[in-house]
Design an enzyme around this catalytic site. Structure first.
Site, PDB file in Angstrom:
ATOM      1  N   ASP A   1      35.294  38.731  42.902  1.00  0.00           N
ATOM      2  CA  ASP A   1      35.893  39.072  41.614  1.00  0.00           C
ATOM      3  C   ASP A   1      37.400  39.268  41.770  1.00  0.00           C
ATOM      4  OD1 ASP A   1      35.469  40.213  38.766  1.00  0.00           O
ATOM      5  OD2 ASP A   1      36.540  41.850  39.764  1.00  0.00           O
TER       6      ASP A   1
ATOM      7  N   GLU B   1      36.938  34.093  42.145  1.00  0.00           N
ATOM      8  CA  GLU B   1      37.333  34.024  40.737  1.00  0.00           C
ATOM      9  C   GLU B   1      38.854  34.017  40.641  1.00  0.00           C
ATOM     10  OE1 GLU B   1      37.740  36.279  36.536  1.00  0.00           O
ATOM     11  OE2 GLU B   1      37.994  37.269  38.468  1.00  0.00           O
TER      12      GLU B   1
HETATM   13  C1  AAO Z   1      38.025  47.921  31.075  1.00  0.00           C
HETATM   14  C2  AAO Z   1      38.721  48.078  29.729  1.00  0.00           C
HETATM   15  C3  AAO Z   1      40.216  48.227  29.929  1.00  0.00           C
HETATM   16  C4  AAO Z   1      40.493  49.411  30.843  1.00  0.00           C
HETATM   17  C5  AAO Z   1      39.767  49.187  32.150  1.00  0.00           C
HETATM   18  C6  AAO Z   1      39.934  50.323  33.136  1.00  0.00           C
HETATM   19  O1  AAO Z   1      38.445  46.940  28.930  1.00  0.00           O
HETATM   20  O2  AAO Z   1      40.832  48.437  28.670  1.00  0.00           O
HETATM   21  O3  AAO Z   1      41.884  49.511  31.085  1.00  0.00           O
HETATM   22  O4  AAO Z   1      38.372  49.036  31.893  1.00  0.00           O
HETATM   23  O5  AAO Z   1      39.459  51.504  32.587  1.00  0.00           O
HETATM   24  C7  AAO Z   1      35.995  43.541  33.139  1.00  0.00           C
HETATM   25  C8  AAO Z   1      36.458  43.533  31.696  1.00  0.00           C
HETATM   26  C9  AAO Z   1      37.643  44.455  31.472  1.00  0.00           C
HETATM   27  C10 AAO Z   1      37.322  45.835  31.986  1.00  0.00           C
HETATM   28  C11 AAO Z   1      37.055  45.693  33.470  1.00  0.00           C
HETATM   29  C12 AAO Z   1      36.755  47.018  34.151  1.00  0.00           C
HETATM   30  O6  AAO Z   1      36.787  42.220  31.323  1.00  0.00           O
HETATM   31  O7  AAO Z   1      37.884  44.511  30.073  1.00  0.00           O
HETATM   32  O8  AAO Z   1      38.409  46.712  31.736  1.00  0.00           O
HETATM   33  O9  AAO Z   1      35.869  44.857  33.625  1.00  0.00           O
HETATM   34  O10 AAO Z   1      35.676  47.635  33.556  1.00  0.00           O
HETATM   35  C13 AAO Z   1      42.169  38.801  34.293  1.00  0.00           C
HETATM   36  C14 AAO Z   1      41.818  38.719  35.778  1.00  0.00           C
HETATM   37  C15 AAO Z   1      40.369  38.339  36.017  1.00  0.00           C
HETATM   38  C16 AAO Z   1      39.412  39.186  35.170  1.00  0.00           C
HETATM   39  C17 AAO Z   1      39.810  39.000  33.721  1.00  0.00           C
HETATM   40  C18 AAO Z   1      38.926  39.785  32.766  1.00  0.00           C
HETATM   41  O11 AAO Z   1      42.675  37.804  36.415  1.00  0.00           O
HETATM   42  O12 AAO Z   1      40.104  38.567  37.387  1.00  0.00           O
HETATM   43  O13 AAO Z   1      41.168  39.475  33.558  1.00  0.00           O
HETATM   44  N1  AAO Z   1      38.005  38.836  35.422  1.00  0.00           N
HETATM   45  C19 AAO Z   1      37.194  39.645  36.369  1.00  0.00           C
HETATM   46  C20 AAO Z   1      35.790  39.868  35.855  1.00  0.00           C
HETATM   47  C21 AAO Z   1      35.828  40.800  34.668  1.00  0.00           C
HETATM   48  C22 AAO Z   1      36.340  42.162  35.086  1.00  0.00           C
HETATM   49  C23 AAO Z   1      37.342  42.115  36.150  1.00  0.00           C
HETATM   50  C24 AAO Z   1      37.779  40.939  36.727  1.00  0.00           C
HETATM   51  C25 AAO Z   1      37.784  43.389  36.735  1.00  0.00           C
HETATM   52  O14 AAO Z   1      35.184  38.655  35.590  1.00  0.00           O
HETATM   53  O15 AAO Z   1      34.570  40.926  34.055  1.00  0.00           O
HETATM   54  O16 AAO Z   1      36.924  42.833  33.943  1.00  0.00           O
HETATM   55  O17 AAO Z   1      36.832  43.686  37.765  1.00  0.00           O
HETATM   56  C26 AAO Z   1      45.499  35.603  31.799  1.00  0.00           C
HETATM   57  C27 AAO Z   1      45.435  35.544  33.296  1.00  0.00           C
HETATM   58  C28 AAO Z   1      44.098  35.914  33.840  1.00  0.00           C
HETATM   59  C29 AAO Z   1      43.623  37.233  33.249  1.00  0.00           C
HETATM   60  C30 AAO Z   1      43.613  37.060  31.716  1.00  0.00           C
HETATM   61  C31 AAO Z   1      43.099  38.306  31.013  1.00  0.00           C
HETATM   62  O18 AAO Z   1      44.742  34.522  31.249  1.00  0.00           O
HETATM   63  O19 AAO Z   1      45.716  34.238  33.715  1.00  0.00           O
HETATM   64  O20 AAO Z   1      44.196  36.054  35.247  1.00  0.00           O
HETATM   65  O21 AAO Z   1      42.315  37.504  33.734  1.00  0.00           O
HETATM   66  O22 AAO Z   1      44.947  36.793  31.301  1.00  0.00           O
HETATM   67  O23 AAO Z   1      43.971  39.360  31.234  1.00  0.00           O
HETATM   68  C32 AAO Z   1      45.524  31.904  28.093  1.00  0.00           C
HETATM   69  C33 AAO Z   1      46.134  31.661  29.459  1.00  0.00           C
HETATM   70  C34 AAO Z   1      45.337  32.384  30.524  1.00  0.00           C
HETATM   71  C35 AAO Z   1      45.387  33.829  30.191  1.00  0.00           C
HETATM   72  C36 AAO Z   1      44.687  33.968  28.864  1.00  0.00           C
HETATM   73  C37 AAO Z   1      44.572  35.397  28.390  1.00  0.00           C
HETATM   74  O24 AAO Z   1      44.216  31.321  28.000  1.00  0.00           O
HETATM   75  O25 AAO Z   1      46.132  30.281  29.718  1.00  0.00           O
HETATM   76  O26 AAO Z   1      45.847  32.162  31.815  1.00  0.00           O
HETATM   77  O27 AAO Z   1      45.419  33.259  27.865  1.00  0.00           O
HETATM   78  O28 AAO Z   1      45.835  35.931  28.151  1.00  0.00           O
END
Ligand code: AAO
Length: 512
Positions: free
Chosen positions: A212, A248
């Site tokens: 992850d 990932e």
């Molecule tokens: C939760 C709450 C938060 C709180 C946090 C801590 O929602 O508000 O602050 O707890 O209390 C999952 C959930 C999160 C959650 C987290 C922990 O999705 O909402 O937070 O559990 O409970 C990035 C990462 C990627 C990640 C993804 C969700 O790079 O690794 O965010 N995925 C994994 C898991 C996921 C998990 C985590 C990681 C954490 O699969 O389930 O989170 O363990 C850009 C970046 C990406 C980034 C995205 C989203 O993407 O490139 O790297 O992913 O933003 O931030 C266009 C762009 C694209 C961009 C996208 C979105 O499409 O081309 O690049 O827009 O802006």
């Protein structure tokens, strides 16, 4: 001698790209949020008999219990320790699942959360799934143990300690991802704790890991941890078998970090795949299925033997992560089945099938307010079992896409055509396309708004075949449409744009 050592080394590295599946099996299914006991049963009653190779499971380690909002699915992405108890079950249930799935040749791949611990907000007295003490405020995770010395904060220079700019490599890897306490993976002590966790899972019998948030870790740190891993349990795997590693990394282009920085360590998730395929099948931005002729590396994707591909994942099916509105999910079932069918028929990449739960969506300004809702559960927060209906679908709001006939049959199609080349492409210049896999399988799509009636060269031996989309072969007859391949290898395909599923697929194991 030197040469021999070199070969041994190369062999060791190459092994991590291999899923370790049993021969003839090609796809993994992500049983998102399933209980261990349900997965064990599913391996025995459904996955093994239908040729699925493995299961990606939700994180098995202890995590924070979030009560506001009530038990969101994402609490499992907030580790508290590496003890094996979670909403999916106890350590005993976990061991039983791994044993029973392995015994029927369906292997288990753990979603490993090693970049971080829980969010910085959880203070002393917050609950955790095994009851371990922790204090996120003081960064005390005594069940590992980690202390404030084991986190990255000193290396992050943003105003609030958060990742603010994905264009800055140092921020992405040294600062907190959405507030999650970022582990100092360059420390020998931290690397050792993580390797011990993963090695414990390997000794129990798991076959590999999804890493992850790999983009948020320095490739060198991941490489170091992976090189500490033992080979797989010889009760089920040949001695010296390396764990399958897939990382990932979200790389849609345009950011400082690219997926290619990770492909020397293991496979990497190809996020462009689902984003682009959704755009094509939805016919957005002038895209057409005819353009899929050079799908794969021709579309700027990573090398075939490095890619893990999927139509949707647990994040982007609910608006988290990346891909946006083009992503197809079970909510768009008709188009979704075509997309998954295309993926499973096409040779590019290592395929992962999503299996979801349903939740009540509530869109406000195109944003689902209920994107946090956890798995089907009782009022005490415990997860509901996956029940099986008489028609083989699932109950209790488990969607079980992998059990949809069209998807299950295409997973079998992929096994049947494994190793065969992409061949006999045809298109009408629009959204009617067809292609084969050598002389073993052929698939035809009609995603145009008009009737399709074409006779195409399939490459298959002559005979009568059951279409495995509208039905399948059962007891020597077809439950759906029949397709006749003549002596020259040609067959006539008539597919209405109004069909329940406007595509058809045949393969040599579905020949009458
Ligand atoms: C939760 C709450 C938060 C709180 C946090 C801590 O929602 O508000 O602050 O707890 O209390 C999952 C959930 C999160 C959650 C987290 C922990 O999705 O909402 O937070 O559990 O409970 C990035 C990462 C990627 C990640 C993804 C969700 O790079 O690794 O965010 N995925 C994994 C898991 C996921 C998990 C985590 C990681 C954490 O699969 O389930 O989170 O363990 C850009 C970046 C990406 C980034 C995205 C989203 O993407 O490139 O790297 O992913 O933003 O931030 C266009 C762009 C694209 C961009 C996208 C979105 O499409 O081309 O690049 O827009 O802006």
């Amino acid at each position: 001698m030197k040469l021999l050592l070199l070969f041994a080394f190369v062999g060791l590295c190459a092994a991590q790209y291999n899923s370790n599946f049993r021969a003839g099996r090609t796809s993994m299914v992500h049983l998102f949020e399933w209980r261990w006991s349900d997965i064990a049963a599913e391996c025995e009653r459904y996955l093994a008999p239908n040729g699925f190779g493995g299961v990606q499971i939700s994180p098995p380690n202890e995590n924070i219990v979030i009560s506001n909002p009530w038990r969101p699915w994402y609490e499992r992405y907030q580790p508290v320790s590496y003890k094996l108890c979670s909403r999916s079950g106890t350590e005993a249930q976990f061991r039983d699942m791994v044993t029973r799935c392995n015994n029927v040749g369906v292997y288990i791949y753990v979603d490993a959360i090693i970049n971080h611990m829980c969010g910085s907000g959880g203070g002393a007295g917050t609950h955790s799934t095994c009851g371990s003490y922790f204090n996120a405020g003081t960064k005390d995770f005594s069940a590992v143990p980690y202390s404030n010395l084991d986190f990255n904060d000193g290396k992050c220079y943003t105003s609030n300690g958060e990742i603010q700019n994905y264009g800055d490599v140092n921020q992405v890897r040294n600062c907190r991802l959405v507030g999650l306490l970022d582990l100092a993976l360059e420390k020998d002590y931290v690397r050792g704790k993580i390797a011990a966790y993963l090695n414990n899972l390997i000794s129990i019998g798991v076959a590999g890991f999804r890493l992850d948030a790999a983009k948020h870790m320095w490739p060198g740190d991941i490489y170091n941890i992976i090189s500490r891993l033992t080979s797989l349990n010889t009760k089920w795997f040949p001695s010296g078998t390396r764990p399958f590693i897939f990382q990932e990394v979200i790389d849609l282009g345009g950011e400082a970090i690219s997926a290619s920085e990770y492909t020397s360590i293991g496979r990497v998730t190809e996020f462009k795949y689902g984003a682009k395929l959704g755009t094509v099948i939805r016919r957005l931005n002038g895209e057409k299925m005819a353009y899929l002729k050079n799908w794969g590396e021709g579309w700027g994707f990573m090398p075939n033997d490095r890619a893990v591909v999927f139509v949707d994942n647990h994040d982007n099916q609910r608006g988290h992560g990346a891909g946006g509105a083009s992503i197809l999910t079970f909510w768009d079932a008709r188009l979704y089945k075509m997309a998954v069918g295309f993926m499973l028929a096409h040779p590019y990449g290592f395929t992962r099938i999503m299996s979801s739960f349903r939740w009540p969506r509530n869109f406000v300004n195109n944003q689902d307010q209920n994107d946090w809702i956890g798995p089907p559960s009782y009022s005490d927060g415990s997860t509901k079992p996956v029940t099986i209906n008489a028609d083989t679908t699932c109950g209790n709001d488990w969607v079980c896409e992998h059990r949809w006939r069209q998807i299950k049959n295409m997973a079998i199609f992929r096994n049947v055509v494994d190793g065969q080349p992409f061949s006999n492409w045809w298109d009408n210049g629009s959204n009617q396309v067809a292609f084969g896999r050598g002389n073993r399988g052929f698939i035809v799509f009609n995603n145009d708004d008009w009737y399709m009636d074409v006779t195409l060269y399939t490459g298959l031996p002559s005979g009568t075949y059951c279409d495995v989309i509208s039905g399948q072969k059962e007891g020597g007859r077809c439950t759906g449409r029949q397709i006749t391949v003549d002596g020259t290898g040609k067959a006539r395909f008539q597919i209405s744009n109004n069909d329940e599923d406007p595509f058809a697929a045949i393969h040599v194991d579905a020949k009458l």
